[in-house]
Design a protein around this motif. Structure first.
Motif, PDB file in Angstrom:
ATOM      1  N   ALA A 159      24.461 -57.115  23.651  1.00  0.00           N
ATOM      2  CA  ALA A 159      24.082 -56.596  24.795  1.00  0.00           C
ATOM      3  C   ALA A 159      24.756 -56.853  25.883  1.00  0.00           C
ATOM      4  O   ALA A 159      25.215 -55.962  26.764  1.00  0.00           O
ATOM      5  N   ARG A 160      25.494 -58.105  26.173  1.00  0.00           N
ATOM      6  CA  ARG A 160      26.100 -58.275  27.291  1.00  0.00           C
ATOM      7  C   ARG A 160      27.504 -57.606  27.313  1.00  0.00           C
ATOM      8  O   ARG A 160      27.782 -57.282  28.284  1.00  0.00           O
ATOM      9  N   ALA A 161      28.084 -57.260  26.236  1.00  0.00           N
ATOM     10  CA  ALA A 161      29.265 -56.757  26.098  1.00  0.00           C
ATOM     11  C   ALA A 161      28.871 -55.366  26.504  1.00  0.00           C
ATOM     12  O   ALA A 161      29.858 -54.575  27.019  1.00  0.00           O
ATOM     13  N   VAL A 162      27.764 -54.904  25.875  1.00  0.00           N
ATOM     14  CA  VAL A 162      27.701 -53.156  26.220  1.00  0.00           C
ATOM     15  C   VAL A 162      27.414 -53.056  27.471  1.00  0.00           C
ATOM     16  O   VAL A 162      27.788 -52.163  28.245  1.00  0.00           O
ATOM     17  N   VAL A 163      26.596 -53.933  28.157  1.00  0.00           N
ATOM     18  CA  VAL A 163      26.453 -53.612  29.899  1.00  0.00           C
ATOM     19  C   VAL A 163      27.640 -53.950  30.562  1.00  0.00           C
ATOM     20  O   VAL A 163      27.925 -52.950  31.476  1.00  0.00           O
ATOM     21  N   ALA A 164      28.717 -54.720  29.991  1.00  0.00           N
ATOM     22  CA  ALA A 164      29.779 -55.013  30.901  1.00  0.00           C
ATOM     23  C   ALA A 164      30.701 -53.903  30.668  1.00  0.00           C
ATOM     24  O   ALA A 164      31.576 -53.242  31.481  1.00  0.00           O
ATOM     25  N   ALA A 165      30.493 -52.750  29.597  1.00  0.00           N
ATOM     26  CA  ALA A 165      31.231 -51.671  29.156  1.00  0.00           C
ATOM     27  C   ALA A 165      30.508 -50.606  29.818  1.00  0.00           C
ATOM     28  O   ALA A 165      31.288 -49.241  30.009  1.00  0.00           O
ATOM     29  N   VAL A 177      27.165 -49.630  30.025  1.00  0.00           N
ATOM     30  CA  VAL A 177      25.738 -48.859  29.457  1.00  0.00           C
ATOM     31  C   VAL A 177      24.659 -49.682  30.295  1.00  0.00           C
ATOM     32  O   VAL A 177      24.604 -50.749  30.693  1.00  0.00           O
ATOM     33  N   PRO A 178      23.827 -48.948  30.768  1.00  0.00           N
ATOM     34  CA  PRO A 178      22.544 -49.466  31.736  1.00  0.00           C
ATOM     35  C   PRO A 178      21.919 -50.582  30.885  1.00  0.00           C
ATOM     36  O   PRO A 178      21.710 -50.209  29.609  1.00  0.00           O
ATOM     37  N   ALA A 179      21.527 -51.534  31.479  1.00  0.00           N
ATOM     38  CA  ALA A 179      20.793 -52.693  30.919  1.00  0.00           C
ATOM     39  C   ALA A 179      19.526 -52.538  30.307  1.00  0.00           C
ATOM     40  O   ALA A 179      19.071 -52.974  29.351  1.00  0.00           O
ATOM     41  N   ALA A 180      18.872 -51.358  31.079  1.00  0.00           N
ATOM     42  CA  ALA A 180      17.375 -50.911  30.520  1.00  0.00           C
ATOM     43  C   ALA A 180      17.579 -50.224  29.271  1.00  0.00           C
ATOM     44  O   ALA A 180      16.679 -50.060  28.400  1.00  0.00           O
ATOM     45  N   ALA A 181      18.723 -49.864  28.684  1.00  0.00           N
ATOM     46  CA  ALA A 181      19.011 -49.132  27.371  1.00  0.00           C
ATOM     47  C   ALA A 181      19.374 -50.127  26.557  1.00  0.00           C
ATOM     48  O   ALA A 181      19.894 -49.691  25.299  1.00  0.00           O
ATOM     49  N   THR A 182      19.460 -51.405  26.675  1.00  0.00           N
ATOM     50  CA  THR A 182      19.631 -52.504  25.744  1.00  0.00           C
ATOM     51  C   THR A 182      18.430 -53.403  24.998  1.00  0.00           C
ATOM     52  O   THR A 182      18.924 -54.440  24.505  1.00  0.00           O
ATOM     53  N   THR A 183      17.336 -52.955  25.403  1.00  0.00           N
ATOM     54  CA  THR A 183      16.270 -54.056  25.072  1.00  0.00           C
ATOM     55  C   THR A 183      16.122 -54.192  23.661  1.00  0.00           C
ATOM     56  O   THR A 183      15.701 -55.373  22.983  1.00  0.00           O
ATOM     57  N   SER A 184      16.353 -53.182  22.659  1.00  0.00           N
ATOM     58  CA  SER A 184      16.353 -53.303  21.156  1.00  0.00           C
ATOM     59  C   SER A 184      17.220 -54.175  20.790  1.00  0.00           C
ATOM     60  O   SER A 184      16.913 -54.742  19.645  1.00  0.00           O
ATOM     61  N   ALA A 199      28.067 -42.744  24.963  1.00  0.00           N
ATOM     62  CA  ALA A 199      28.019 -42.007  23.782  1.00  0.00           C
ATOM     63  C   ALA A 199      27.702 -42.832  22.448  1.00  0.00           C
ATOM     64  O   ALA A 199      26.948 -42.753  21.517  1.00  0.00           O
ATOM     65  N   VAL A 200      28.818 -43.965  22.361  1.00  0.00           N
ATOM     66  CA  VAL A 200      28.749 -44.921  21.227  1.00  0.00           C
ATOM     67  C   VAL A 200      27.450 -45.534  21.164  1.00  0.00           C
ATOM     68  O   VAL A 200      26.824 -45.835  19.992  1.00  0.00           O
ATOM     69  N   LEU A 215      31.989 -56.353  18.908  1.00  0.00           N
ATOM     70  CA  LEU A 215      32.434 -57.116  20.096  1.00  0.00           C
ATOM     71  C   LEU A 215      33.764 -56.715  20.604  1.00  0.00           C
ATOM     72  O   LEU A 215      34.210 -57.083  21.679  1.00  0.00           O
ATOM     73  N   ASP A 216      34.715 -56.166  19.623  1.00  0.00           N
ATOM     74  CA  ASP A 216      36.124 -55.825  19.729  1.00  0.00           C
ATOM     75  C   ASP A 216      36.196 -54.356  20.020  1.00  0.00           C
ATOM     76  O   ASP A 216      37.507 -54.058  19.824  1.00  0.00           O
ATOM     77  N   ARG A 217      35.220 -53.511  20.087  1.00  0.00           N
ATOM     78  CA  ARG A 217      35.656 -52.096  19.898  1.00  0.00           C
ATOM     79  C   ARG A 217      35.148 -51.543  21.387  1.00  0.00           C
ATOM     80  O   ARG A 217      34.462 -51.908  22.156  1.00  0.00           O
TER      81      ARG A 217
END
Length: 195
Positions: A128-134, A136-143, A36-37, A29-31
């Motif tokens: 997922a919330r942090a990744v989308v805020a960064a 990344v498309p939400a569609a790529a966070t279902t896992s 790519a990541v 959460l803090d990176r």
């Protein structure tokens, strides 16, 4: 038996240090996080989930009381997330699996592995919330969060853990610790890449 001494509390206590070590090492959460990541995260996560889910399915095939595996499975969701990032099919097909995941010979081991995997879907919501805020498309966070009903499935998992007897706790603990250790080792490339 006091609730604090129940199987779930004993398992949680026995694995707390391994869980905290994994969280600290990944510092998710803090990176910095970008596509790519996230792609590397997905590739490595699939490498853990695929063999673990196969082992759980094999054990469940001989255990009528096993927890539902299909609703909990996330390896195929990782593949869908990679496709949402437009990762070529040949690269998806060539993903590597972690060679050192715990064996799942019985229900106790299955529950120990489930404790880690099902629990990760709860933390996955925050990620997922942090990744989308960064970006990344939400569609790529279902896992990260699993299928709808993850909260209910977690409650089923904890109820199944609590329904075990004291003799099952060592097997559950060993499998959970093995799963945390596999995550720690297999996701180490992400730790090394941390800014």
């Amino acid at each position: 038996m006091d609730a604090e001494q129940g199987p779930l509390a004993r398992l949680r206590s026995a694995t707390a240090a391994a869980h905290a070590d994994l969280d600290t090492a990944l510092d998710v959460l803090d990176r910095p996080w970008d596509t790519a990541v996230h792609r590397r995260w997905l590739e490595l996560t699939w490498g853990l989930l695929a063999p673990l889910e196969r082992a759980l399915a094999a054990q469940a095939a001989t255990d009528p009381a096993a927890l539902d595996g299909a609703g909990r499975a996330r390896a195929e969701l990782v593949v869908a997330d990679l496709r949402a990032l437009a990762v070529p099919e040949d690269e998806v097909a060539a993903l590597a699996e972690c060679p050192d995941v715990p064996a799942v010979p019985d229900r106790a081991a299955a529950l120990g592995v489930r404790y880690v995997l099902d629990g990760s879907t709860l933390g996955g919501r925050l990620i997922a919330r942090a990744v989308v805020a960064a970006g990344v498309p939400a569609a790529a966070t279902t896992s990260l969060t699993g299928r709808e009903g993850a909260g209910r499935r977690w409650r089923e998992t904890t109820a199944a853990l609590e329904a075990t007897g004291p003799a099952d706790v060592p097997g559950m603990t060993a499998a959970a610790l093995g799963t945390f250790a596999a995550y720690r080792a297999w996701l180490a490339p992400l730790e090394r890449a941390r800014a």
